[in-house]
Motif scaffolding. Structure first.
Motif, mmCIF file in Angstrom:
data_model
loop_
_atom_site.group_PDB
_atom_site.id
_atom_site.type_symbol
_atom_site.label_atom_id
_atom_site.label_comp_id
_atom_site.label_asym_id
_atom_site.label_seq_id
_atom_site.Cartn_x
_atom_site.Cartn_y
_atom_site.Cartn_z
ATOM 1 N N ASP A 53 66.441 81.890 96.231
ATOM 2 C CA ASP A 53 65.667 83.132 96.194
ATOM 3 C C ASP A 53 65.626 83.729 94.797
ATOM 4 O OD1 ASP A 53 68.262 83.894 95.880
ATOM 5 O OD2 ASP A 53 68.278 85.362 97.522
ATOM 6 N N GLY A 54 65.713 82.859 93.797
ATOM 7 C CA GLY A 54 65.706 83.328 92.412
ATOM 8 C C GLY A 54 64.323 83.714 91.927
ATOM 9 N N PRO A 55 64.198 83.934 90.627
ATOM 10 C CA PRO A 55 62.922 84.383 90.062
ATOM 11 C C PRO A 55 61.881 83.281 89.929
ATOM 12 C CG PRO A 55 64.542 84.121 88.330
ATOM 13 C CD PRO A 55 65.272 83.898 89.616
ATOM 14 N N GLY A 56 62.250 82.033 90.229
ATOM 15 C CA GLY A 56 61.303 80.940 90.076
ATOM 16 C C GLY A 56 61.250 80.425 88.649
ATOM 17 N N ILE A 57 60.454 79.376 88.446
ATOM 18 C CA ILE A 57 60.348 78.745 87.127
ATOM 19 C C ILE A 57 58.963 79.032 86.565
ATOM 20 C CG2 ILE A 57 60.462 76.564 85.859
ATOM 21 C CD1 ILE A 57 62.197 75.467 88.087
ATOM 22 N N PRO A 58 58.883 79.586 85.372
ATOM 23 C CA PRO A 58 57.570 79.837 84.772
ATOM 24 C C PRO A 58 56.793 78.541 84.594
ATOM 25 C CG PRO A 58 59.297 81.002 83.583
ATOM 26 C CD PRO A 58 59.983 80.079 84.545
ATOM 27 N N GLU A 59 55.497 78.615 84.683
ATOM 28 C CA GLU A 59 54.646 77.428 84.546
ATOM 29 C C GLU A 59 54.808 76.824 83.154
ATOM 30 O OE1 GLU A 59 49.947 76.141 85.073
ATOM 31 O OE2 GLU A 59 50.587 78.201 85.450
ATOM 32 N N GLY A 60 54.999 75.512 83.123
ATOM 33 C CA GLY A 60 55.156 74.807 81.858
ATOM 34 C C GLY A 60 56.561 74.776 81.325
ATOM 35 N N ARG A 61 57.513 75.462 82.005
ATOM 36 C CA ARG A 61 58.875 75.521 81.490
ATOM 37 C C ARG A 61 59.570 74.162 81.561
ATOM 38 N NH1 ARG A 61 62.234 75.907 78.039
ATOM 39 N NH2 ARG A 61 64.398 76.433 78.579
ATOM 40 N N LEU A 62 59.319 73.396 82.624
ATOM 41 C CA LEU A 62 59.973 72.084 82.749
ATOM 42 C C LEU A 62 59.518 71.127 81.655
ATOM 43 C CD1 LEU A 62 59.943 71.529 86.612
ATOM 44 C CD2 LEU A 62 61.847 72.226 85.157
ATOM 45 N N VAL A 63 58.232 71.150 81.356
ATOM 46 C CA VAL A 63 57.718 70.287 80.280
ATOM 47 C C VAL A 63 58.332 70.687 78.954
ATOM 48 C CG1 VAL A 63 55.657 69.540 79.057
ATOM 49 C CG2 VAL A 63 55.571 69.902 81.534
ATOM 50 N N GLN A 64 58.431 71.993 78.711
ATOM 51 C CA GLN A 64 59.040 72.472 77.482
ATOM 52 C C GLN A 64 60.508 72.058 77.399
ATOM 53 O OE1 GLN A 64 58.896 76.725 77.063
ATOM 54 N NE2 GLN A 64 60.086 76.738 75.168
ATOM 55 N N ALA A 65 61.226 72.146 78.537
ATOM 56 C CA ALA A 65 62.638 71.773 78.552
ATOM 57 C C ALA A 65 62.836 70.307 78.222
ATOM 58 C CB ALA A 65 63.241 72.103 79.915
ATOM 59 N N GLU A 66 61.964 69.437 78.760
ATOM 60 C CA GLU A 66 62.069 68.011 78.437
ATOM 61 C C GLU A 66 61.831 67.774 76.966
ATOM 62 O OE1 GLU A 66 60.107 65.190 80.876
ATOM 63 O OE2 GLU A 66 60.337 66.371 82.712
ATOM 64 N N GLY A 67 60.895 68.520 76.386
ATOM 65 C CA GLY A 67 60.642 68.379 74.960
ATOM 66 C C GLY A 67 61.810 68.817 74.103
ATOM 67 N N GLU A 68 62.611 69.752 74.621
ATOM 68 C CA GLU A 68 63.799 70.216 73.900
ATOM 69 C C GLU A 68 65.022 69.357 74.168
ATOM 70 O OE1 GLU A 68 64.198 74.149 75.301
ATOM 71 O OE2 GLU A 68 62.516 74.971 74.129
ATOM 72 N N GLY A 69 64.866 68.332 74.997
ATOM 73 C CA GLY A 69 65.999 67.459 75.309
ATOM 74 C C GLY A 69 66.807 67.901 76.497
ATOM 75 N N ARG A 70 66.349 68.929 77.224
ATOM 76 C CA ARG A 70 67.052 69.387 78.422
ATOM 77 C C ARG A 70 66.480 68.633 79.614
ATOM 78 N NH1 ARG A 70 69.868 74.022 77.184
ATOM 79 N NH2 ARG A 70 69.363 74.903 75.151
ATOM 80 N N LEU A 71 67.202 67.596 80.012
ATOM 81 C CA LEU A 71 66.673 66.642 80.987
ATOM 82 C C LEU A 71 67.334 66.772 82.350
ATOM 83 C CD1 LEU A 71 66.575 63.552 78.613
ATOM 84 C CD2 LEU A 71 64.755 65.186 79.083
ATOM 85 N N GLY A 72 67.785 67.979 82.704
ATOM 86 C CA GLY A 72 68.465 68.151 83.985
ATOM 87 C C GLY A 72 67.601 67.774 85.159
ATOM 88 N N VAL A 73 66.399 68.327 85.231
ATOM 89 C CA VAL A 73 65.503 68.001 86.339
ATOM 90 C C VAL A 73 64.977 66.582 86.213
ATOM 91 C CG1 VAL A 73 63.321 68.602 87.458
ATOM 92 C CG2 VAL A 73 64.873 70.411 86.703
ATOM 93 N N ALA A 74 64.608 66.189 84.992
ATOM 94 C CA ALA A 74 63.986 64.875 84.796
ATOM 95 C C ALA A 74 64.934 63.738 85.130
ATOM 96 C CB ALA A 74 63.505 64.739 83.348
ATOM 97 N N LEU A 75 66.219 63.861 84.778
ATOM 98 C CA LEU A 75 67.159 62.755 84.970
ATOM 99 C C LEU A 75 68.105 62.998 86.136
ATOM 100 C CD1 LEU A 75 68.109 61.775 81.310
ATOM 101 C CD2 LEU A 75 66.427 60.734 82.822
ATOM 102 N N SER A 76 68.764 64.154 86.144
ATOM 103 C CA SER A 76 69.768 64.394 87.180
ATOM 104 C C SER A 76 69.159 64.485 88.568
ATOM 105 C CB SER A 76 70.524 65.695 86.875
ATOM 106 O OG SER A 76 71.315 65.531 85.722
ATOM 107 N N ILE A 77 67.900 64.847 88.661
ATOM 108 C CA ILE A 77 67.272 64.970 89.976
ATOM 109 C C ILE A 77 66.211 63.900 90.166
ATOM 110 C CG2 ILE A 77 65.953 66.500 91.494
ATOM 111 C CD1 ILE A 77 67.305 68.873 90.149
#
Length: 408
Positions: free
Chosen positions: A343-367
């Motif tokens: 029930d959190g605030p949700g993820i802003p649009e485009g945030r996951l793509v930006q995170a992958e570009g920054e090397g934050r691969l939690g969703v991309a790899l861990s999930i």
């Protein structure tokens, strides 16, 4: 966990060696049969008998030599071709001139082609051209003049052997390319697996140290700053280069060989997914599960549970410690579906793509990476202000799915 070694072997030329072995035996019988049906017409049949005795002994004794390229040495090939050429040149001494001029077969007959083909499979089209050239000269000397049928047979052997030699060279190049592709694929999978483990442990700890250090201040702030720098460096390393894997080619004749060490779970039977998800339930995490066990292969159950853990880590990190989460387990006939909603605030649009570009691969790899390796999928739905939902789907026949992926 136990480890097992998986060997992937690709060889196009190995069946050619087996076919050559059968060809040599059959053509030996054919040559002896031709002589047996016309031995009365030979002027010196004892020469033919002596030659066939040598040829038969040589053929049967050297069958292991034509089992693969490693055993088929240059010295053997030279001796094999010598026996074929000698048999061609002995034909005028054993047979009548009239039979030779009428197109009668040489003593080794089509057995000679086996020697030339061995050159082709071993060394490619250049070796084939050399061997077929020597056989052509021997046939012209035996016949005394370039008769039509002699020229026809010589050209046929030359073209066939050169073509086979060229195909073998192309096949070897293709095998090397495929072996390299498998090596890269294995290295990529290993890198992603390590990245998931690092994200679930080291990176999370470094991020926590950075946050807590900033809150405490003083020397802890400096420690937090250093932890933040190491987190960035480690993320860059994880999202960067490949982890090399061993590729061993023990015997070029056996084709390209790729060796990879895989982890194999100690469990021999299915695991109840509910038991692995139960520890996640708590005051702010609700678990809804079927009343009956949800069996999955051990590796699949652990990976799904780890993906759920990564999703809950994201809830605590991005939605706050007070956010609530719900885990729903559905046992379908062909697949298992696990949904994690918060029930959190949700993820802003485009945030996951930006995170992958920054090397934050939690969703991309861990999930997503975990579910992709199992042949399943991970869908993430998030509406700003209305929370996030992660839907994990994994097929029950994980072993079959992974096997098909490895064969590609």
């Amino acid at each position: 966990m136990a480890k097992r070694e998986r060997v992937m072997r690709m060889s196009v030329e190995q069946p050619l060696w087996r076919a050559l072995t059968a060809y040599r035996v059959l053509t030996l019988l054919y040559a002896v049969g031709l002589f047996a049906t016309a031995h009365d017409e030979f002027t010196r049949p004892w020469i033919a008998v002596a030659y066939y005795a040598v040829l038969g002994t040589w053929t049967l004794a050297t069958l292991p030599r034509v089992a693969n390229a490693a055993r088929c040495t240059k010295r053997f090939l030279a001796a094999d071709l010598t026996i074929a050429v000698v048999g061609i040149l002995l034909t005028p001494l054993a047979d009548t001139h009239e039979r030779i001029q009428a197109g009668g077969p040489t003593l080794p007959s089509i057995w000679t082609a086996g020697s030339v083909l061995a050159f082709a499979i071993k060394g490619g089209w250049r070796w084939a051209a050399l061997a077929s050239g020597l056989v052509a000269v021997a046939n012209l000397v035996e016949r005394g003049s370039p008769a039509r049928d002699t020229v026809h047979n010589v050209i046929l052997v030359c073209i066939a052997s050169i073509a086979i030699g060229y195909v073998v060279e192309v096949a070897r190049a293709s095998e090397r390319t495929l072996a390299r592709a498998l090596e890269i694929e294995a290295a990529t999978r290993e890198r992603e697996r390590l990245a998931r483990d690092i994200h679930d442990s080291v990176l999370q700890v470094l991020a926590m140290v950075q946050r807590r250090g900033a809150v405490i201040g003083g020397e802890a702030a400096e420690l937090g700053r250093m932890a933040g720098e190491q987190e960035v460096a480690l993320r860059t390393l994880v999202s960067g280069g490949l982890v090399p894997v061993s590729r061993v080619s023990e015997d070029a004749a056996e084709g390209a060989v790729v060796r990879a060490v895989e982890e194999e779970p100690g469990e021999s039977g299915p695991v109840d997914l509910r038991a692995l998800l139960a520890p996640y339930a708590g005051a702010r995490v609700s678990l809804a599960e079927p009343g009956a066990p949800v069996p999955l292969a051990p590796v699949a159950a652990r990976e799904v549970a780890a993906a759920v853990g990564a999703a809950l880590d994201n809830v605590r990190r991005h939605a706050g410690q007070d956010a609530r989460a719900w885990i729903l387990v559905e046992d379908e006939p062909d697949e298992v579906i696990v949904t994690v909603r918060d029930d959190g605030p949700g993820i802003p649009e485009g945030r996951l793509v930006q995170a992958e570009g920054e090397g934050r691969l939690g969703v991309a790899l861990s999930i997503r990476g975990r579910l992709r390796d199992l042949g399943g999928s991970a869908e993430l739905i998030s509406v700003p202000g209305q929370g996030t939902e992660v839907e994990l789907k994994v097929p029950k026949d994980v072993t079959h799915t992974r096997g098909k992926a490895e064969q590609r």
